[in-house]
Every structure is written in C-alpha cells, then in structure tokens.
Design an enzyme around this catalytic site. Sequence first.
Site, mmCIF file in Angstrom:
data_model
loop_
_atom_site.group_PDB
_atom_site.id
_atom_site.type_symbol
_atom_site.label_atom_id
_atom_site.label_comp_id
_atom_site.label_asym_id
_atom_site.label_seq_id
_atom_site.Cartn_x
_atom_site.Cartn_y
_atom_site.Cartn_z
ATOM 1 N N ASP A 40 0.690 -1.113 0.221
ATOM 2 C CA ASP A 40 -0.273 -0.222 0.131
ATOM 3 C C ASP A 40 0.917 1.204 -0.046
ATOM 4 O O ASP A 40 0.656 2.300 0.894
ATOM 5 C CB ASP A 40 -0.985 -0.137 1.241
ATOM 6 N N GLU B 77 -11.595 -0.185 -3.117
ATOM 7 C CA GLU B 77 -10.603 0.671 -1.845
ATOM 8 C C GLU B 77 -9.304 1.513 -2.741
ATOM 9 O O GLU B 77 -9.389 1.429 -3.991
ATOM 10 C CB GLU B 77 -10.260 -0.403 -1.200
HETATM 11 O O1 FUB Z 1 -3.262 -3.668 3.519
HETATM 12 C C1 FUB Z 1 -4.313 -3.682 3.867
HETATM 13 C C2 FUB Z 1 -5.471 -3.564 3.016
HETATM 14 O O2 FUB Z 1 -5.105 -4.517 1.932
HETATM 15 C C3 FUB Z 1 -5.469 -2.059 2.207
HETATM 16 O O3 FUB Z 1 -6.003 -1.121 3.413
HETATM 17 C C4 FUB Z 1 -6.196 -2.284 1.206
HETATM 18 O O4 FUB Z 1 -6.159 -1.119 0.418
HETATM 19 C C5 FUB Z 1 -5.388 -3.478 0.662
HETATM 20 O O5 FUB Z 1 -4.065 -3.140 0.082
#
Ligand code: FUB
Length: 339
Positions: free
Chosen positions: A31, A238
Amino acid sequence: MPEDNIDHIDFEELNASAISSPLVKHIYTADPSAHVFEGKIYIYPSHDVDAGEAFDDLGSHFAMEDYHVLSMDSPEGEVTDHGMALHVNDVPWAERQMWAPDAAHKDGTYYLYFPAKKADNIFQIGVATSSSPAGPFVPEPEAIEGSYSIDPAVFQDDDGKYYMYFGGIWGGQLQHYRDNQYDTAYAEPEAHEVALGPRVALLTDDMKQFAEPVKELVITDEDGNPLLAGDNSRRFFEAAWVYKHNGKYYFTYSTGDTHLICYAIGDSPYGPFKYTGVILEPVVGWTSHHSVVEFQGTWYLFYHDSSLSSGVTHLRSIKMTPLIHNEDGTIQTIVPYKQ
Ligand code: FUB
C-alpha cells in the site's frame, strides 16, 4: 493474477519477468503512499507481517501492527528504512490492523494518517504528527471525528486546501455506511443498483479533523451515469489516491475482486469522476494498491505484489515503475510482468 491460480505459477520465472523489483526485501511492505518531501521520495507503506490470523473475507489475516517510513534520494537510489514510525500500542484508540496509511506536510509539520480497528472491531482513521517526514509520529488521543472505513489518501490542491479521500468495501466496512451512519443492516448494493462511492472531506486548518460532513463521490461511465455495483471491473473497491495533472483531477483506485488499478477524471476535487481506464493490470496476490507521484518531471506508479513471498497474499512488497500520460490525458496501462 489473484491467488486462485497460485499453484500454477512458477515464481522464479514470474519474478524474472517482473517489470520492477521489490524496493526493500528485509521487511514486507504494501500500500505505498509516495510523496516528494524535502527533495526526496518518501514512502508510507503498510508493514506486512504474518501474525498467524486465519484467512477470511474481512481480511483478518492483514494483522499489521506498525508503520515504517522509507525514503530514496532518487528513483534509482538506495532505499532507507527509517525504522518504526508508529506502533498500534502507542495509539490510545486503536486495537489492531494498521492498514494502508498516507502522509501530508503543512507548515513544517508532517501528518501520518492511518486506519485501524478499535476494540469494537470498527475501523476509524487517525492522525499522528512529526517534525520530520521520517517520523517517529505522535498520535492524537482520539480518531478523527466522523471518520470511518479505511485507506485514507490526502490530496493537497493548488489553492492550499487538503482533502482526505477514504473508504473500502468488504473488510473495509464501507458497505455498512449510508449517509455517514453505521449499521450492519446496510450491505453492498445489488448488482443493478448504483455502486458505493468513495468518501471525501476537506481537512481543517490544523489537519486533524474534518472541516465538513463527509461526502460520497460518484464515478460515472462514459455517458455520465453512475457505475453500478455489479460493474466489478470498474466500480470503486478501495485504495483511493488523487492527484492533479494538467488541471484535471485524477481519482485512482482498486477494483478489489477484479484486481485492477483504475482511474477516473474530473474537474473538481469532489468529482464527479468519469471512468477512463486501467492503470495497472492484476499483480500476484489478491490486493492491489498504489500511489502516483511526479518526481523531477517524471511520473511514477508505486504499487505492490506478493511475488517475493511466492504469492502469500498478506506478505507483499512495494515496487515502482514510470507511469506515462498520453497527450490526451489518458494513461498508458502498465502490465506488471512481461509476457
Ligand atoms: O493492507 C491492508 C489492505 O489491503 C489495504 O488497506 C487495502 O487497500 C489492501 O491493499
């Protein structure tokens, strides 16, 4: 390249064909939120660990506990790990799952924004401050009032205003919100209904609160109609990230279960944003999450994959590669492994 076909992947061959290598190998990172601070590239990633949590659709196996800040003098330069910048044990309101963070700079202070679950299992977003982009960061005692879900991304507009974009469905809990109210009776919309939108709020002058009620953003198709929830290869899941290029606002994001990083373009930080295309095709691992930053006239995509861990979906590594805007403002799609 999600994990359902992992048994068929030859990781040695795949890693040899990858267009870029992990930026660091001594820890797992994911991320990546990249910024240019003090003339260097600073990266604010998640710090992946194997905490032994069982896998589930809510992402409980993403049980991260702290953040490390990384920096590079140049894209080809060495990567420095500045050590632990913030630990969940030092955040009074947070219990677990330090997911994707971001950072911002204003008037000599650096702000680290991060989501975490509280004791009641609900995600909120917090902020911590430092006089250095490398941290360590001192957290505020409470989460940001009115914040919820995951994946904060803070964008500074040319007029000096800062906006936080956030949200993520499934494990990120966004499906349980309507009009900023949480209720587990709320669920993901039906396939024929309008998709859930990412959220945005202007930040207060002190960068520690929302200056307005949280708004829901709309991503439209080419005809201006909002994308539908069943449009899994285009709808928001997301990993929001916003930047500006030639006066246009680029809202970039992950489609989650179809594993794409996409972009949509608008004329205002509040959208609407018109879906325009794919930035990054699927990587090894279930998740895909990225940032886009310009450094010395070249644009870069920071992203992650699970190839270093041979496909363990919660043990990822951050990478970077140049990103090219065409004359008409579209982006050349990046294929992460050579055919
Ligand atoms: O790293 C945890 C979660 O996985 C992140 O918050 C999301 O965007 C995905 O990458």
